[in-house]
Scaffold this active site. Structure first.
Site, PDB file in Angstrom:
ATOM      1  N   GLY A   1       0.785  -1.226   0.000  1.00  0.00           N
ATOM      2  CA  GLY A   1       0.000   0.000   0.000  1.00  0.00           C
ATOM      3  C   GLY A   1       0.814   1.270   0.000  1.00  0.00           C
ATOM      4  N   ARG A   2       2.103   1.178   0.362  1.00  0.00           N
ATOM      5  CA  ARG A   2       2.965   2.355   0.291  1.00  0.00           C
ATOM      6  C   ARG A   2       4.384   1.955  -0.119  1.00  0.00           C
ATOM      7  NH1 ARG A   2       4.373   4.408   6.425  1.00  0.00           N
ATOM      8  NH2 ARG A   2       4.402   2.390   7.480  1.00  0.00           N
TER       9      ARG A   2
ATOM     10  N   ARG B   1      14.788  -0.741   0.667  1.00  0.00           N
ATOM     11  CA  ARG B   1      15.362  -1.885   1.355  1.00  0.00           C
ATOM     12  C   ARG B   1      16.036  -2.822   0.351  1.00  0.00           C
ATOM     13  NH1 ARG B   1       9.723  -2.762   3.524  1.00  0.00           N
ATOM     14  NH2 ARG B   1       9.579  -1.725   5.540  1.00  0.00           N
TER      15      ARG B   1
ATOM     16  N   ARG C   1       6.041 -12.828   0.684  1.00  0.00           N
ATOM     17  CA  ARG C   1       5.581 -12.956   2.062  1.00  0.00           C
ATOM     18  C   ARG C   1       4.724 -14.210   2.235  1.00  0.00           C
ATOM     19  NH1 ARG C   1       5.032  -6.906   3.820  1.00  0.00           N
ATOM     20  NH2 ARG C   1       5.963  -5.839   2.047  1.00  0.00           N
TER      21      ARG C   1
ATOM     22  N   ASP D   1       1.787 -11.117   6.928  1.00  0.00           N
ATOM     23  CA  ASP D   1       2.230 -10.298   5.801  1.00  0.00           C
ATOM     24  C   ASP D   1       3.558  -9.608   6.092  1.00  0.00           C
ATOM     25  OD1 ASP D   1       0.322  -8.879   7.610  1.00  0.00           O
ATOM     26  OD2 ASP D   1       0.984  -7.130   6.487  1.00  0.00           O
TER      27      ASP D   1
END
Length: 477
Positions: free
Chosen positions: A103-104, A190, A197, A264
């Site tokens: 979502g981000r 990252r 996941r 998640d």
């Protein structure tokens, strides 16, 4: 040396070859949607991890090109033509939520490291996606600073973790309900071995998509979890179970509380990531929670192994779509033994002493934690004082807590073990103080940035943590 399938042309300013045909594209239709990055008002480089960048050939980028690729997200040469937001479901505090996904953040690129491993560049705060729901897709600068600090100390302490590659301030004012607003914004990149996941598998189970599940399993086994025997669902689950046991054992030995151990927030390669309300222990407290909203203590420090086991059970259930349930349950049932072995190994690694018989090692690690809980010794200080066993006795005698060690049985047993690479004790770090990241220091580092735009305490802390990691490393420099 990169593997043949990872060969592509080099970045002009780098040394390592890029992945010319990112493997994620083979399952992108099943797993992801293309998205556009946010158009930020500004991009001010605040942190670049050249140590991590060197492993994937990005350390030679100028600051200008670094910001262009990792702040504006211009595609890297011969890589993903556009970012991919991954879709997944998940148990969040053990309530199933089918309405989540990136979502981000998004997957920006895939690279090969020096060992030929596939590595993902994933973002946090890079803008809204179809999975954003009511979120703004942004990351506060404080959140970015906290994640950089957490990953640096975890890496120094030997915990498998994603690595913070880049932090760029983006010039927006964000409103948040749980911190003073408006506040500064950032985008984080990252570097990790996987963006897949547990929730990625759960989504396909919920969709009853056997073909998609098999494709995701095949991708994961070919590129991520490549252990022998991991090609079928039970073998894959067993390999992931072993990795997760090592991950949570490392967290426990580091006194680290993640805070939000949802399905998640776990990837199949066994790397801790997605740091929100994390904390390091002051003293050993099994009931300590990092998240203010964890009212029942579900993810308290002492319950973290249980949380991993529960989440592995959720992965096993998802894999039962294409795998035999009895064999999956047998693989899952190995977690307690793998965790016991991994915990003992992680504690002994932190103490810098030899391993012996498993049962003896298990008892030593357990007894040390009982001792720390009973005495209330500062957690990191105790490991610092005891590091090297008898070879570090002089160091221990200078500790403000020296009297607590005395003739304690567990300390005597530590001293009976041979130290590993005792020359580490000559490192200047051991004439100083242990490195911690307790709440007060993190807030002090942030206050300097928020009030005076003073990044020196942040930079000094990163440098100090890295020196600490060099001193503790079991590998010779």
């Amino acid at each position: 040396m990169t593997s043949p399938e990872g060969r592509g042309r080099r970045l002009r300013e780098g040394e390592t070859e890029l992945t010319s045909n990112p493997p994620i594209l083979t399952i992108a239709d099943t797993l992801a949607v293309p998205v556009k990055p946010a158009d930020f008002p500004q991009t001010v480089l605040r942190f670049r991890n050249d140590r991590a960048a060197a492993e994937v050939g990005l350390d030679g980028l100028s600051d200008e090109n670094w910001t262009r690729h990792l702040g504006r997200f211009d595609p890297l040469p011969d890589n993903l033509p556009e970012p991919l937001a991954l879709a997944y479901h998940g148990h969040q505090f053990r309530s199933y939520n089918p309405e989540i996904g990136d979502g981000r953040g998004f997957l920006f690129a895939q690279l090969r490291d020096r060992r030929g491993r596939l590595m993902d560049l994933g973002t946090k705060g890079s803008g809204q996606t179809p999975f954003s729901r009511t979120g703004d897709g942004r990351l506060t600068l404080k959140g970015g600073v906290r994640e950089v600090l957490a990953t640096e100390l975890l890496e120094a302490l030997g915990v498998p973790t994603s690595r913070s590659l880049s932090l760029i301030e983006t010039g927006e004012s964000l409103v948040r309900g749980d911190e003073p607003s408006p506040t500064r914004s950032s985008v984080l990149v990252r570097l990790s071995h996987s963006h897949i996941r547990f929730g990625s598998f759960q989504r396909l189970m919920a969709m009853d998509d056997e073909e998609g599940m098999q494709a995701l399993l095949s991708y994961s086994c070919e590129h991520l979890v490549t252990e022998a025997g991991a090609e079928d669902p039970p073998g894959f689950l067993l390999a992931v179970t072993k990795r997760m046991a090592v991950q949570v054992a490392g967290m426990m030995a580091a006194g680290f509380v993640h805070g939000v151990l949802n399905t998640d927030n776990m990837n199949v390669t066994g790397e801790c990531f997605d740091y929100g309300p994390w904390r390091f222990l002051t003293t050993l407290d099994p009931q300590f929670t990092a998240a203010y909203f964890d009212h029942t203590g579900l993810y308290a420090f002492g319950r973290q192994p249980e949380a991993f086991y529960w989440n592995l059970a959720a992965l096993a259930h998802a894999l039962s779509l294409i795998g035999e349930e009895k064999a999956l349950q047998e693989a899952l049932a190995t977690f307690p033994d793998h965790y016991a072995d991994a915990f003992a190994a992680a504690v002994l690694r932190r103490l810098g002493i030899e391993e012996r018989e498993p049962q003896e090692d298990h008892k030593l690690a357990s007894d040390l934690f009982i001792f720390l809980h009973r005495t209330g010794l500062p957690f990191e200080r105790a490991f610092f004082d005891l590091f090297g066993g008898r070879a570090g006795a002089d160091k221990r005698s200078r500790s403000p807590h020296a009297e607590l060690y005395g003739a304690e049985d567990v300390v005597v047993r530590i001293d009976e073990r041979s130290p590993l690479r005792p020359e580490r004790l000559t490192h200047p770090v051991f004439a100083d103080e242990p490195q911690t990241l307790l709440l007060e220091e993190v807030e002090s580092i942030w206050d300097a940035i928020a009030e005076r735009d003073d990044w020196k305490p942040f930079e000094n802390k990163i440098a100090a943590i890295r020196r600490y990691g060099e001193a503790l490393s079991p590998e010779a420099a």
